[in-house]
Design a protein around this motif. Structure first.
Motif, PDB file in Angstrom:
ATOM      1  N   THR A   1      -5.123   3.647  -5.731  1.00  0.00           N
ATOM      2  CA  THR A   1      -4.139   4.399  -6.382  1.00  0.00           C
ATOM      3  C   THR A   1      -2.752   4.278  -5.642  1.00  0.00           C
ATOM      4  O   THR A   1      -1.704   4.325  -6.279  1.00  0.00           O
ATOM      5  CB  THR A   1      -4.367   5.925  -5.939  1.00  0.00           C
ATOM      6  OG1 THR A   1      -4.775   6.262  -4.569  1.00  0.00           O
ATOM      7  CG2 THR A   1      -5.754   6.398  -6.578  1.00  0.00           C
ATOM      8  N   GLY A   2      -2.641   3.736  -4.613  1.00  0.00           N
ATOM      9  CA  GLY A   2      -1.477   3.600  -3.858  1.00  0.00           C
ATOM     10  C   GLY A   2      -1.046   1.982  -4.040  1.00  0.00           C
ATOM     11  O   GLY A   2      -1.800   0.966  -4.276  1.00  0.00           O
ATOM     12  N   LEU A   3       0.222   1.666  -3.703  1.00  0.00           N
ATOM     13  CA  LEU A   3       0.874   0.298  -3.804  1.00  0.00           C
ATOM     14  C   LEU A   3       0.277  -0.590  -2.622  1.00  0.00           C
ATOM     15  O   LEU A   3       0.031   0.187  -1.661  1.00  0.00           O
ATOM     16  CB  LEU A   3       2.246   0.126  -3.897  1.00  0.00           C
ATOM     17  CG  LEU A   3       2.756   0.860  -5.229  1.00  0.00           C
ATOM     18  CD1 LEU A   3       4.449   1.008  -5.103  1.00  0.00           C
ATOM     19  CD2 LEU A   3       2.431   0.159  -6.488  1.00  0.00           C
ATOM     20  N   SER A   4       0.218  -1.929  -2.660  1.00  0.00           N
ATOM     21  CA  SER A   4      -0.009  -2.760  -1.668  1.00  0.00           C
ATOM     22  C   SER A   4       1.091  -2.581  -0.541  1.00  0.00           C
ATOM     23  O   SER A   4       2.199  -2.441  -0.844  1.00  0.00           O
ATOM     24  CB  SER A   4      -0.179  -4.305  -1.992  1.00  0.00           C
ATOM     25  OG  SER A   4      -0.114  -5.142  -1.047  1.00  0.00           O
ATOM     26  N   LEU A   5       0.471  -2.471   0.705  1.00  0.00           N
ATOM     27  CA  LEU A   5       1.564  -2.509   1.842  1.00  0.00           C
ATOM     28  C   LEU A   5       1.995  -3.618   2.469  1.00  0.00           C
ATOM     29  O   LEU A   5       2.468  -3.756   3.324  1.00  0.00           O
ATOM     30  CB  LEU A   5       0.808  -1.572   2.859  1.00  0.00           C
ATOM     31  CG  LEU A   5       0.282  -0.075   2.536  1.00  0.00           C
ATOM     32  CD1 LEU A   5       0.215   0.663   3.886  1.00  0.00           C
ATOM     33  CD2 LEU A   5       1.395   0.486   1.670  1.00  0.00           C
ATOM     34  N   VAL A   6       1.822  -4.856   1.552  1.00  0.00           N
ATOM     35  CA  VAL A   6       1.848  -5.986   2.099  1.00  0.00           C
ATOM     36  C   VAL A   6       3.566  -5.815   1.946  1.00  0.00           C
ATOM     37  O   VAL A   6       4.273  -5.843   0.888  1.00  0.00           O
ATOM     38  CB  VAL A   6       1.642  -7.304   1.348  1.00  0.00           C
ATOM     39  CG1 VAL A   6       2.221  -8.519   1.781  1.00  0.00           C
ATOM     40  CG2 VAL A   6      -0.033  -7.282   1.853  1.00  0.00           C
ATOM     41  N   GLY A   7       4.680  -6.087   2.900  1.00  0.00           N
ATOM     42  CA  GLY A   7       5.983  -5.998   2.529  1.00  0.00           C
ATOM     43  C   GLY A   7       6.631  -4.645   2.791  1.00  0.00           C
ATOM     44  O   GLY A   7       7.744  -4.288   2.434  1.00  0.00           O
ATOM     45  N   VAL A   8       5.698  -3.484   3.038  1.00  0.00           N
ATOM     46  CA  VAL A   8       6.107  -2.240   2.751  1.00  0.00           C
ATOM     47  C   VAL A   8       7.302  -1.739   3.861  1.00  0.00           C
ATOM     48  O   VAL A   8       8.188  -1.315   3.399  1.00  0.00           O
ATOM     49  CB  VAL A   8       5.002  -1.194   2.986  1.00  0.00           C
ATOM     50  CG1 VAL A   8       4.444  -1.365   4.474  1.00  0.00           C
ATOM     51  CG2 VAL A   8       5.256  -0.040   2.580  1.00  0.00           C
ATOM     52  N   ALA A   9       7.459  -2.215   4.974  1.00  0.00           N
ATOM     53  CA  ALA A   9       8.385  -2.101   5.872  1.00  0.00           C
ATOM     54  C   ALA A   9       9.939  -2.369   5.747  1.00  0.00           C
ATOM     55  O   ALA A   9      10.834  -2.007   5.944  1.00  0.00           O
ATOM     56  CB  ALA A   9       7.968  -2.058   7.555  1.00  0.00           C
ATOM     57  N   SER A  10       9.971  -3.366   4.706  1.00  0.00           N
ATOM     58  CA  SER A  10      11.168  -4.165   4.438  1.00  0.00           C
ATOM     59  C   SER A  10      11.600  -3.792   2.977  1.00  0.00           C
ATOM     60  O   SER A  10      12.355  -4.426   2.386  1.00  0.00           O
ATOM     61  CB  SER A  10      11.171  -5.531   4.698  1.00  0.00           C
ATOM     62  OG  SER A  10       9.903  -6.236   4.065  1.00  0.00           O
TER      63      SER A  10
END
Length: 237
Positions: A66-75
């Motif tokens: 349901t949620g987006l991938s968190l790869v790169g999330v902090a930037s």
């Protein structure tokens, strides 16, 4: 907010999340929190952050989260399709809306800082593009698709939480209804809607727009109308 160490006493205060009582690196502690439903203290919560988010491209290929991938999330420049402009607010939206957290995490809370360090570790690039998030506001029916594809969609999108079709075997929590049997309850509650439309609304709206429960919504990016139609065909709705 960035810190590379979290005292062992803090780690040990969250029972069972990290083994041992020596100093624990913040990123390691953050990953443990990310994967544990006990991040929320609610007795009714069964979700961890990992329930809804992939942390690698390989995971994203195997499941429909349901949620987006968190790869790169902090930037990223913003989150939730632009509705949240700080990472902590984006985390707290999930924490309070879906994980039944009773109060938002504070910026200086050791849990917040550790989760942040874990997400920084998932974000090797200094800048990552914002991810689209299209919430379907007005519910309409979708054409039914290939039931064989629907079986694959069910496995990838539904089974972890709802368990096996018609039995619920292996479901994440007893609060997750058994599919598609729960459709028998729809008519008394929604006499002017077909079971298929009620199911679509639950998938697309999650807990919002008066639907209730605590399921996160599936955006169009996370689940296409074509796959939703195939899922409905598989479930006979």
């Amino acid at each position: 907010m960035r810190t590379r160490g979290v005292a062992g006493a803090v780690a040990c205060a969250v029972a069972g999340l990290v083994a041992g009582c020596g100093p624990t690196p913040a990123e390691e502690y953050g990953e443990a929190l990310f994967r544990d439903s006990r991040l929320s203290t609610s007795q009714y919560n069964a979700f961890s952050c990992a329930t809804c988010h992939a942390t690698s491209s390989e995971q994203a290929r195997d499941k429909l989260y349901t949620g987006l991938s968190l790869v790169g999330v902090a930037s990223r420049p913003h989150w939730w399709g632009g509705y949240e402009v700080t990472l902590l607010d984006a985390v707290n939206f999930c924490y309070t809306a879906f994980m039944r957290g009773t109060a938002p995490l504070e910026a200086e809370d050791a849990k917040s800082r550790a989760l942040y360090e874990y997400m920084v570790g998932l974000s090797p690039q200094p800048d990552s593009p914002a991810q689209p998030f299209t919430l379907v506001r007005d519910i309409t029916d979708v054409p039914r698709g290939d039931a064989r594809r629907g079986a694959e969609v069910y496995r990838a999108a539904c089974q972890d939480c709802h368990g096996e079709v018609r039995t619920g075997k292996g479901r994440l929590t007893a609060l997750a209804p058994v599919l598609p049997d729960v459709a028998h309850e729809y008519h008394p509650l929604f006499p002017n809607s077909t079971p298929g439309l009620v199911f679509i609304e639950k998938v697309r709206h999650g807990r919002f727009f008066g639907v209730g429960g605590n399921m996160p919504p599936y955006s169009r990016e996370a689940l296409s109308d074509e796959d939703l139609g195939a899922l409905l065909a598989w479930l006979g709705l």
